[in-house]
Design an enzyme around this catalytic site. Structure first.
Site, PDB file in Angstrom:
ATOM      1  N   ASP A   1      -7.846  -1.196   0.823  1.00  0.00           N
ATOM      2  CA  ASP A   1      -8.666  -0.023   0.490  1.00  0.00           C
ATOM      3  C   ASP A   1     -10.141  -0.311   0.793  1.00  0.00           C
ATOM      4  OD1 ASP A   1      -9.268   2.470  -0.558  1.00  0.00           O
ATOM      5  OD2 ASP A   1      -8.776   1.975  -2.634  1.00  0.00           O
TER       6      ASP A   1
ATOM      7  N   ASN B   1      -5.807   3.755  -5.120  1.00  0.00           N
ATOM      8  CA  ASN B   1      -5.484   3.865  -6.559  1.00  0.00           C
ATOM      9  C   ASN B   1      -5.524   5.337  -6.957  1.00  0.00           C
ATOM     10  OD1 ASN B   1      -8.397   4.398  -7.126  1.00  0.00           O
ATOM     11  ND2 ASN B   1      -8.579   2.247  -6.561  1.00  0.00           N
TER      12      ASN B   1
ATOM     13  N   THR C   1       1.762  -4.617  -2.701  1.00  0.00           N
ATOM     14  CA  THR C   1       2.101  -6.048  -2.801  1.00  0.00           C
ATOM     15  C   THR C   1       0.888  -6.971  -2.927  1.00  0.00           C
ATOM     16  OG1 THR C   1       2.194  -6.457  -0.414  1.00  0.00           O
ATOM     17  CG2 THR C   1       4.218  -5.682  -1.460  1.00  0.00           C
ATOM     18  N   GLY C   2      -0.310  -6.393  -3.072  1.00  0.00           N
ATOM     19  CA  GLY C   2      -1.503  -7.210  -3.291  1.00  0.00           C
ATOM     20  C   GLY C   2      -1.881  -7.148  -4.767  1.00  0.00           C
ATOM     21  N   ALA C   3      -2.954  -6.437  -5.059  1.00  0.00           N
ATOM     22  CA  ALA C   3      -3.448  -6.319  -6.441  1.00  0.00           C
ATOM     23  C   ALA C   3      -2.381  -5.749  -7.376  1.00  0.00           C
ATOM     24  CB  ALA C   3      -4.684  -5.430  -6.456  1.00  0.00           C
ATOM     25  N   TYR C   4      -1.494  -4.924  -6.876  1.00  0.00           N
ATOM     26  CA  TYR C   4      -0.493  -4.270  -7.725  1.00  0.00           C
ATOM     27  C   TYR C   4       0.749  -5.133  -7.968  1.00  0.00           C
ATOM     28  CZ  TYR C   4      -3.053   0.165  -8.031  1.00  0.00           C
ATOM     29  OH  TYR C   4      -3.983   1.143  -8.308  1.00  0.00           O
TER      30      TYR C   4
ATOM     31  N   ASP D   1      -5.170  -6.927  10.970  1.00  0.00           N
ATOM     32  CA  ASP D   1      -6.064  -6.095  10.157  1.00  0.00           C
ATOM     33  C   ASP D   1      -5.828  -4.641  10.555  1.00  0.00           C
ATOM     34  OD1 ASP D   1      -8.226  -4.659   9.168  1.00  0.00           O
ATOM     35  OD2 ASP D   1      -9.729  -6.113   9.822  1.00  0.00           O
TER      36      ASP D   1
HETATM   37  N1  AR6 Z   1      -5.185  -4.837   6.864  1.00  0.00           N
HETATM   38  C1  AR6 Z   1      -3.891  -4.848   6.494  1.00  0.00           C
HETATM   39  N2  AR6 Z   1      -3.467  -5.283   5.282  1.00  0.00           N
HETATM   40  C2  AR6 Z   1      -4.406  -5.710   4.421  1.00  0.00           C
HETATM   41  C3  AR6 Z   1      -5.789  -5.726   4.717  1.00  0.00           C
HETATM   42  C4  AR6 Z   1      -6.177  -5.256   6.006  1.00  0.00           C
HETATM   43  N3  AR6 Z   1      -7.447  -5.217   6.389  1.00  0.00           N
HETATM   44  N4  AR6 Z   1      -6.459  -6.222   3.642  1.00  0.00           N
HETATM   45  C5  AR6 Z   1      -5.543  -6.538   2.703  1.00  0.00           C
HETATM   46  N5  AR6 Z   1      -4.304  -6.230   3.172  1.00  0.00           N
HETATM   47  P1  AR6 Z   1      -3.834  -4.373  -1.775  1.00  0.00           P
HETATM   48  P2  AR6 Z   1      -2.117  -2.744  -3.571  1.00  0.00           P
HETATM   49  C6  AR6 Z   1      -2.983  -6.412   2.523  1.00  0.00           C
HETATM   50  O1  AR6 Z   1      -4.285  -5.211  -2.921  1.00  0.00           O
HETATM   51  O2  AR6 Z   1      -1.340  -3.947  -3.977  1.00  0.00           O
HETATM   52  C7  AR6 Z   1      -7.120  -1.896  -4.246  1.00  0.00           C
HETATM   53  O3  AR6 Z   1      -8.215  -2.372  -4.964  1.00  0.00           O
HETATM   54  C8  AR6 Z   1      -2.867  -7.343   1.360  1.00  0.00           C
HETATM   55  O4  AR6 Z   1      -2.882  -8.701   1.797  1.00  0.00           O
HETATM   56  O5  AR6 Z   1      -4.847  -3.934  -0.790  1.00  0.00           O
HETATM   57  O6  AR6 Z   1      -1.376  -1.490  -3.228  1.00  0.00           O
HETATM   58  C9  AR6 Z   1      -6.915  -0.397  -4.417  1.00  0.00           C
HETATM   59  O7  AR6 Z   1      -8.123   0.287  -4.622  1.00  0.00           O
HETATM   60  C10 AR6 Z   1      -1.515  -6.933   0.794  1.00  0.00           C
HETATM   61  O8  AR6 Z   1      -0.463  -7.524   1.566  1.00  0.00           O
HETATM   62  O9  AR6 Z   1      -3.092  -3.005  -2.302  1.00  0.00           O
HETATM   63  C11 AR6 Z   1      -6.030  -0.319  -5.616  1.00  0.00           C
HETATM   64  O10 AR6 Z   1      -6.762  -0.350  -6.826  1.00  0.00           O
HETATM   65  C12 AR6 Z   1      -1.499  -5.417   1.055  1.00  0.00           C
HETATM   66  O11 AR6 Z   1      -2.545  -5.174   1.997  1.00  0.00           O
HETATM   67  C13 AR6 Z   1      -5.179  -1.545  -5.514  1.00  0.00           C
HETATM   68  O12 AR6 Z   1      -5.945  -2.504  -4.788  1.00  0.00           O
HETATM   69  C14 AR6 Z   1      -1.723  -4.566  -0.179  1.00  0.00           C
HETATM   70  O13 AR6 Z   1      -2.668  -5.181  -1.034  1.00  0.00           O
HETATM   71  C15 AR6 Z   1      -3.908  -1.291  -4.744  1.00  0.00           C
HETATM   72  O14 AR6 Z   1      -3.118  -2.451  -4.751  1.00  0.00           O
END
Ligand code: AR6
Length: 183
Positions: A41, A31, A128-131, A17
């Protein structure tokens, strides 16, 4: 492989984390509106407290932060001095400049971190998460961008640590790190 030396600095991979790892600068996957959200985020704003959003409200550019851009704020109660809020691209199949935008997000984040005098910087796996950016591809882009920056102009930065939340993402970065030339 979980660690290499580049440009007199170190790139390190850990699973965990990002809000729990003490560094000078934590990079957030934000975002364009800089209004917070889920994923990393949400975790960063929860752990850092309301101060970070109050500062974003003061500095938010009128039309938001473009994809590939970033802004820097204080870190509230996080174990860091600053947070860089970087905007990665939404994956749209790979033909829409996603790799260039992702590279730009890492570069801009490192410029802001180096500008703050940081020695240690942490990144999540941006986009690599929501995006929806495929982790294996994103890992290659992310690590090449960071290694390129450290080789060319790392400034004060001595260590960049990728804090990867899940095992699949961690493994993708491990594989991609073995393709990076140390030096
Ligand atoms: N520590 C490290 N990595 C994490 C944590 C954490 N506590 N929590 C999640 N991840 P994402 P994006 C990982 O969706 O794809 C948001 O709503 C997660 O498992 O957080 O860039 C923003 O406001 C994944 O591997 O970011 C934007 O609207 C990685 O972080 C949007 O999502 C990125 O996933 C951005 O999407």
């Amino acid at each position: 492989m979980t660690e290499i030396s580049v440009g007199g600095a170190r790139i390190r991979l850990v699973q965990g984390d990002i809000t729990r790892v003490p560094v000078d600068v934590i990079v957030n996957a934000a975002n364009s509106e800089l209004i917070g959200g889920g994923g990393v985020d949400g975790a960063i704003h929860r752990a850092g407290g309301p101060e970070i959003m109050l500062e974003l409200n003061r500095i938010r550019p009128k039309h938001g932060c473009p994809t590939g851009g970033a802004v820097i704020t204080g870190a509230g109660s996080l174990p860091a001095r600053f947070v860089v809020h970087a905007v990665g691209p939404v994956w749209r199949g790979g033909g829409f400049q996603e790799a260039l935008d992702l590279e730009a997000a890492y570069q801009k984040s490192l410029e802001l971190a180096a500008g703050s005098g940081a020695a240690t910087v942490s990144f999540p796996s941006i986009s690599t998460g929501a995006y929806g950016y495929p982790a294996a591809r994103a890992a290659g882009v992310a690590l090449a961008a960071v290694a390129g920056f450290l080789k060319a102009r790392g400034g004060t930065i001595r260590e960049v640590v990728f804090v990867l939340f899940d095992e699949g993402t961690f493994k993708a970065y491990e594989k991609a790190l073995s393709a990076i030339e140390p030096g």
